[in-house]
Design a protein around this motif. Sequence first.
Motif, PDB file in Angstrom:
ATOM      1  N   GLY A 103     -16.513 102.015 -61.220  1.00 39.36           N
ATOM      2  CA  GLY A 103     -17.388 101.454 -62.236  1.00 39.36           C
ATOM      3  C   GLY A 103     -16.719 101.555 -63.591  1.00 39.36           C
ATOM      4  N   LEU A 104     -16.494 100.423 -64.241  1.00 38.08           N
ATOM      5  CA  LEU A 104     -15.810 100.400 -65.539  1.00 38.08           C
ATOM      6  C   LEU A 104     -16.650  99.611 -66.537  1.00 38.08           C
ATOM      7  CD1 LEU A 104     -12.214  99.514 -64.280  1.00 38.08           C
ATOM      8  CD2 LEU A 104     -13.022 101.762 -64.976  1.00 38.08           C
ATOM      9  N   GLU A 105     -16.604 100.032 -67.794  1.00 34.24           N
ATOM     10  CA  GLU A 105     -17.289  99.315 -68.871  1.00 34.24           C
ATOM     11  C   GLU A 105     -16.301  99.041 -69.995  1.00 34.24           C
ATOM     12  OE1 GLU A 105     -20.933 101.002 -70.236  1.00 34.24           O
ATOM     13  OE2 GLU A 105     -21.738 101.217 -68.208  1.00 34.24           O
ATOM     14  N   ASN A 106     -16.458  97.886 -70.644  1.00 33.84           N
ATOM     15  CA  ASN A 106     -15.588  97.467 -71.746  1.00 33.84           C
ATOM     16  C   ASN A 106     -14.120  97.648 -71.380  1.00 33.84           C
ATOM     17  OD1 ASN A 106     -17.769  96.738 -73.386  1.00 33.84           O
ATOM     18  ND2 ASN A 106     -18.019  98.859 -74.020  1.00 33.84           N
ATOM     19  N   CYS A 107     -13.718  97.011 -70.304  1.00 32.84           N
ATOM     20  CA  CYS A 107     -12.346  97.154 -69.807  1.00 32.84           C
ATOM     21  C   CYS A 107     -11.667  95.793 -69.775  1.00 32.84           C
ATOM     22  CB  CYS A 107     -12.355  97.772 -68.408  1.00 32.84           C
ATOM     23  SG  CYS A 107     -13.107  96.730 -67.148  1.00 32.84           S
ATOM     24  N   ASP A 125      -4.578  88.917 -71.383  1.00 32.18           N
ATOM     25  CA  ASP A 125      -5.712  89.574 -70.750  1.00 32.18           C
ATOM     26  C   ASP A 125      -6.973  89.307 -71.553  1.00 32.18           C
ATOM     27  OD1 ASP A 125      -7.063  91.086 -68.886  1.00 32.18           O
ATOM     28  OD2 ASP A 125      -5.950  92.927 -69.249  1.00 32.18           O
ATOM     29  N   ILE A 126      -8.126  89.579 -70.966  1.00 34.88           N
ATOM     30  CA  ILE A 126      -9.403  89.489 -71.666  1.00 34.88           C
ATOM     31  C   ILE A 126     -10.214  90.738 -71.373  1.00 34.88           C
ATOM     32  CG2 ILE A 126      -9.448  86.955 -71.628  1.00 34.88           C
ATOM     33  CD1 ILE A 126     -11.527  87.136 -69.360  1.00 34.88           C
ATOM     34  N   THR A 127     -11.181  91.014 -72.220  1.00 35.42           N
ATOM     35  CA  THR A 127     -12.064  92.166 -72.039  1.00 35.42           C
ATOM     36  C   THR A 127     -13.342  91.718 -71.348  1.00 35.42           C
ATOM     37  OG1 THR A 127     -11.178  93.165 -74.051  1.00 35.42           O
ATOM     38  CG2 THR A 127     -13.275  94.014 -73.246  1.00 35.42           C
ATOM     39  N   ILE A 128     -13.797  92.553 -70.426  1.00 35.20           N
ATOM     40  CA  ILE A 128     -15.078  92.303 -69.758  1.00 35.20           C
ATOM     41  C   ILE A 128     -16.001  93.485 -70.023  1.00 35.20           C
ATOM     42  CG2 ILE A 128     -14.166  90.761 -68.003  1.00 35.20           C
ATOM     43  CD1 ILE A 128     -14.096  93.091 -66.052  1.00 35.20           C
ATOM     44  N   GLN A 148     -15.173  84.260 -62.337  1.00 35.34           N
ATOM     45  CA  GLN A 148     -16.045  83.091 -62.397  1.00 35.34           C
ATOM     46  C   GLN A 148     -17.139  83.284 -63.447  1.00 35.34           C
ATOM     47  OE1 GLN A 148     -18.090  82.198 -58.740  1.00 35.34           O
ATOM     48  NE2 GLN A 148     -18.441  80.083 -59.334  1.00 35.34           N
ATOM     49  N   GLU A 149     -17.727  84.476 -63.502  1.00 36.04           N
ATOM     50  CA  GLU A 149     -18.767  84.759 -64.491  1.00 36.04           C
ATOM     51  C   GLU A 149     -18.229  84.681 -65.917  1.00 36.04           C
ATOM     52  OE1 GLU A 149     -20.107  88.587 -63.207  1.00 36.04           O
ATOM     53  OE2 GLU A 149     -21.365  87.763 -61.606  1.00 36.04           O
ATOM     54  N   GLU A 150     -16.955  85.039 -66.093  1.00 32.69           N
ATOM     55  CA  GLU A 150     -16.323  85.017 -67.410  1.00 32.69           C
ATOM     56  C   GLU A 150     -15.752  83.644 -67.763  1.00 32.69           C
ATOM     57  OE1 GLU A 150     -16.134  87.391 -69.780  1.00 32.69           O
ATOM     58  OE2 GLU A 150     -17.316  88.762 -68.557  1.00 32.69           O
ATOM     59  N   GLY A 151     -15.719  82.726 -66.796  1.00 35.64           N
ATOM     60  CA  GLY A 151     -15.101  81.421 -67.038  1.00 35.64           C
ATOM     61  C   GLY A 151     -13.609  81.573 -67.266  1.00 35.64           C
ATOM     62  N   ALA A 152     -12.982  82.401 -66.453  1.00 33.70           N
ATOM     63  CA  ALA A 152     -11.565  82.722 -66.627  1.00 33.70           C
ATOM     64  C   ALA A 152     -10.816  82.540 -65.314  1.00 33.70           C
ATOM     65  CB  ALA A 152     -11.411  84.157 -67.129  1.00 33.70           C
ATOM     66  N   VAL A 153      -9.496  82.512 -65.410  1.00 40.00           N
ATOM     67  CA  VAL A 153      -8.620  82.430 -64.242  1.00 40.00           C
ATOM     68  C   VAL A 153      -7.521  83.479 -64.380  1.00 40.00           C
ATOM     69  CG1 VAL A 153      -9.022  79.985 -63.778  1.00 40.00           C
ATOM     70  CG2 VAL A 153      -7.174  80.650 -65.303  1.00 40.00           C
ATOM     71  N   ILE A 154      -6.957  83.830 -63.238  1.00 41.71           N
ATOM     72  CA  ILE A 154      -5.814  84.743 -63.227  1.00 41.71           C
ATOM     73  C   ILE A 154      -4.693  84.036 -62.471  1.00 41.71           C
ATOM     74  CG2 ILE A 154      -6.577  85.929 -61.133  1.00 41.71           C
ATOM     75  CD1 ILE A 154      -5.419  88.524 -62.382  1.00 41.71           C
ATOM     76  N   TYR A 155      -3.477  84.160 -62.979  1.00 38.03           N
ATOM     77  CA  TYR A 155      -2.336  83.567 -62.291  1.00 38.03           C
ATOM     78  C   TYR A 155      -1.109  84.421 -62.567  1.00 38.03           C
ATOM     79  CZ  TYR A 155      -1.436  81.381 -66.868  1.00 38.03           C
ATOM     80  OH  TYR A 155      -1.213  81.155 -68.197  1.00 38.03           O
ATOM     81  N   GLY A 156      -0.085  84.228 -61.767  1.00 38.91           N
ATOM     82  CA  GLY A 156       1.132  85.023 -61.900  1.00 38.91           C
ATOM     83  C   GLY A 156       2.353  84.147 -62.106  1.00 38.91           C
TER      84      GLY A 156
END
Length: 184
Positions: A103-107, A125-128, A148-156
């Motif tokens: 469980g993490l907050e503001n990470c 990166d972005i903060t959630i 998906q909830e953040e409207g973001a994608v991750i790629y390498g």
Amino acid sequence: MRVIVATEQILSIGALWQVRLRTDMVPCIASAELLIAAHPDYDALIAVDQSIQLDGWPMTIIKHELLQSNQVNGMGAVNALHKITAALSATLPVALPAARALGLENCTFASLYRAIGVNVSFASDITIQRFNLSKGEIPSLAIAKRLQEEGAVIYGALHPQTGQLQLFVKRIEDLLKQPSVGGL
């Protein structure tokens, strides 16, 4: 596609019946599914937790099944096929059930991946606000939901100078603001 097993042995094209390398905007970044003709020279090297390399992507076999076959290819009869699934070694903990609850907050996603056990550099990166993961849950599913909830994608991508894998997390709106790469 070049497939190299743990002993640096390159599998012959006749041994490869099917190879699917998937690279996508998903938490595990890359995965592969292969059908390989059984052969005494490399049967012991095609097992769960063994390393393989597909076109330079270092992978770890996470699932293996030996299928009986009555197929014939250019090299003769094939009595059995190895059906394997592999995941990118660097992000392997994301594809396996979580050993403990988290469980993490503001990470950030970088701190989230480190908490899961992935040690990869993040170029952006972005903060959630919050991330929760139950013991036994597959992290990639929870991460995909959070992206998906953040409207973001991750790629390498591989770093141009070092060749090391870097991950990028970006909001979709930020991706659309980037200049185009060029036309055809």
